[in-house]
Design a protein around this motif. Structure first.
Motif, PDB file in Angstrom:
ATOM      1  N   GLY A   1       0.816  -1.215   0.000  1.00 41.23           N
ATOM      2  CA  GLY A   1       0.000   0.000   0.000  1.00 41.23           C
ATOM      3  C   GLY A   1       0.841   1.254   0.000  1.00 41.23           C
ATOM      4  N   SER A   2       1.918   1.248   0.793  1.00 44.32           N
ATOM      5  CA  SER A   2       2.811   2.408   0.845  1.00 44.32           C
ATOM      6  C   SER A   2       3.493   2.632  -0.497  1.00 44.32           C
ATOM      7  CB  SER A   2       3.877   2.207   1.930  1.00 44.32           C
ATOM      8  OG  SER A   2       3.278   2.067   3.188  1.00 44.32           O
ATOM      9  N   LEU A   3       3.972   1.560  -1.107  1.00 50.70           N
ATOM     10  CA  LEU A   3       4.611   1.676  -2.419  1.00 50.70           C
ATOM     11  C   LEU A   3       3.632   2.174  -3.475  1.00 50.70           C
ATOM     12  CD1 LEU A   3       6.889  -1.502  -2.496  1.00 50.70           C
ATOM     13  CD2 LEU A   3       7.608   0.892  -2.313  1.00 50.70           C
ATOM     14  N   ALA A   4       2.385   1.743  -3.384  1.00 54.29           N
ATOM     15  CA  ALA A   4       1.382   2.201  -4.349  1.00 54.29           C
ATOM     16  C   ALA A   4       1.188   3.708  -4.255  1.00 54.29           C
ATOM     17  CB  ALA A   4       0.056   1.468  -4.138  1.00 54.29           C
ATOM     18  N   VAL A   5       1.069   4.221  -3.037  1.00 55.60           N
ATOM     19  CA  VAL A   5       0.898   5.671  -2.856  1.00 55.60           C
ATOM     20  C   VAL A   5       2.112   6.417  -3.410  1.00 55.60           C
ATOM     21  CG1 VAL A   5       0.703   7.535  -1.162  1.00 55.60           C
ATOM     22  CG2 VAL A   5      -0.655   5.457  -0.879  1.00 55.60           C
ATOM     23  N   VAL A   6       3.296   5.965  -3.046  1.00 55.83           N
ATOM     24  CA  VAL A   6       4.525   6.620  -3.512  1.00 55.83           C
ATOM     25  C   VAL A   6       4.631   6.539  -5.032  1.00 55.83           C
ATOM     26  CG1 VAL A   6       7.054   6.472  -3.471  1.00 55.83           C
ATOM     27  CG2 VAL A   6       5.755   6.318  -1.339  1.00 55.83           C
ATOM     28  N   ALA A   7       4.281   5.402  -5.618  1.00 56.71           N
ATOM     29  CA  ALA A   7       4.374   5.238  -7.069  1.00 56.71           C
ATOM     30  C   ALA A   7       3.407   6.166  -7.801  1.00 56.71           C
ATOM     31  CB  ALA A   7       4.102   3.785  -7.456  1.00 56.71           C
ATOM     32  N   PHE A   8       2.180   6.269  -7.332  1.00 55.25           N
ATOM     33  CA  PHE A   8       1.220   7.168  -7.976  1.00 55.25           C
ATOM     34  C   PHE A   8       1.677   8.619  -7.875  1.00 55.25           C
ATOM     35  CE2 PHE A   8      -2.002   3.714  -7.711  1.00 55.25           C
ATOM     36  CZ  PHE A   8      -2.425   3.754  -9.027  1.00 55.25           C
ATOM     37  N   ILE A   9       2.124   9.019  -6.701  1.00 56.18           N
ATOM     38  CA  ILE A   9       2.593  10.398  -6.531  1.00 56.18           C
ATOM     39  C   ILE A   9       3.829  10.637  -7.399  1.00 56.18           C
ATOM     40  CG2 ILE A   9       3.661  12.018  -4.912  1.00 56.18           C
ATOM     41  CD1 ILE A   9       1.793  10.830  -2.741  1.00 56.18           C
ATOM     42  N   GLY A  10       4.781   9.715  -7.328  1.00 51.96           N
ATOM     43  CA  GLY A  10       6.019   9.875  -8.074  1.00 51.96           C
ATOM     44  C   GLY A  10       5.857   9.827  -9.577  1.00 51.96           C
ATOM     45  N   ALA A  11       4.904   9.067 -10.060  1.00 52.99           N
ATOM     46  CA  ALA A  11       4.725   8.936 -11.509  1.00 52.99           C
ATOM     47  C   ALA A  11       3.842  10.021 -12.100  1.00 52.99           C
ATOM     48  CB  ALA A  11       4.136   7.563 -11.833  1.00 52.99           C
ATOM     49  N   HIS A  12       2.792  10.446 -11.374  1.00 53.43           N
ATOM     50  CA  HIS A  12       1.787  11.294 -12.007  1.00 53.43           C
ATOM     51  C   HIS A  12       1.504  12.632 -11.322  1.00 53.43           C
ATOM     52  CE1 HIS A  12       1.075   8.012 -14.630  1.00 53.43           C
ATOM     53  NE2 HIS A  12       0.587   7.225 -13.697  1.00 53.43           N
ATOM     54  N   VAL A  13       1.801  12.760 -10.051  1.00 48.37           N
ATOM     55  CA  VAL A  13       1.405  13.969  -9.327  1.00 48.37           C
ATOM     56  C   VAL A  13       2.512  15.018  -9.323  1.00 48.37           C
ATOM     57  CG1 VAL A  13       0.586  14.893  -7.127  1.00 48.37           C
ATOM     58  CG2 VAL A  13      -0.247  12.669  -7.932  1.00 48.37           C
ATOM     59  N   VAL A  14       3.724  14.612  -8.975  1.00 48.56           N
ATOM     60  CA  VAL A  14       4.821  15.581  -8.922  1.00 48.56           C
ATOM     61  C   VAL A  14       5.253  15.964 -10.339  1.00 48.56           C
ATOM     62  CG1 VAL A  14       5.644  14.820  -6.657  1.00 48.56           C
ATOM     63  CG2 VAL A  14       6.577  13.769  -8.724  1.00 48.56           C
ATOM     64  N   PRO A  15       5.656  17.215 -10.544  1.00 50.80           N
ATOM     65  CA  PRO A  15       5.984  17.668 -11.895  1.00 50.80           C
ATOM     66  C   PRO A  15       7.250  17.051 -12.483  1.00 50.80           C
ATOM     67  CG  PRO A  15       6.344  19.428 -10.285  1.00 50.80           C
ATOM     68  CD  PRO A  15       5.709  18.288  -9.558  1.00 50.80           C
ATOM     69  N   TRP A  16       8.108  16.453 -11.666  1.00 48.36           N
ATOM     70  CA  TRP A  16       9.349  15.881 -12.190  1.00 48.36           C
ATOM     71  C   TRP A  16       9.253  14.369 -12.394  1.00 48.36           C
ATOM     72  CZ3 TRP A  16       8.833  18.130  -7.371  1.00 48.36           C
ATOM     73  CH2 TRP A  16       8.808  17.258  -6.290  1.00 48.36           C
ATOM     74  N   GLY A  17       8.066  13.789 -12.225  1.00 51.79           N
ATOM     75  CA  GLY A  17       7.890  12.353 -12.410  1.00 51.79           C
ATOM     76  C   GLY A  17       8.000  11.950 -13.866  1.00 51.79           C
TER      77      GLY A  17
END
Length: 135
Positions: free
Chosen positions: A84-100
């Motif tokens: 679950g933690s990795l899923a949250v980090v992956a979604f944020i890191g891939a699509h939410v932050v501008p440098w993903g």
């Protein structure tokens, strides 16, 4: 004479069942998110190079976690918290932050694509919470 095992109230069948259903819901949402990538890839800047490489590992992790929860393996809660933690980090890191690798803010993605980022993240937080309750 039988041995009586002490069972924590948090380790009930209901708590494990809740964790299992949250995992199934998260898996369904991740599948929907991946399908969204295929359907809307032109609007999302195309598929990133690692998309097809990442998928088998992602689904294997879900399968392993579900199996561990169903078998009442004592490692299941910790594995679910990690997933679950990795899923949250992956979604944020891939699509939410501008440098993903695929920041949705840089593209004209449909609202459904954003929904398929934030709803799975919310369910993943639920998986983390349910896993922590069973630890």
């Amino acid at each position: 004479m039988g041995v009586i095992a002490a069972v924590r109230p948090e380790d009930s069948a209901g708590a494990r069942r809740a964790l299992l259903w949250l995992l199934v819901a998260l898996l369904a949402l991740v599948v929907a998110h991946d399908i969204d990538h295929l359907v809307n890839q032109e609007r999302q800047g195309g598929l990133v190079e690692g998309f097809w490489i990442f998928l088998p590992f992602q689904y294997a992790a879900f399968g392993l976690t579900v199996i561990l929860v169903r078998q009442r393996d004592p490692r299941a809660p910790a594995v679910a918290v990690l997933l679950g933690s990795l899923a949250v980090v992956a979604f944020i890191g891939a699509h939410v932050v501008p440098w993903g690798p695929q920041p949705f803010g840089d593209y004209d993605v449909p609202t459904s694509s954003w929904i398929l980022v934030f709803v799975p993240m919310a369910v993943a937080v639920g998986v983390v919470a349910a896993g922590l309750r069973l630890r």
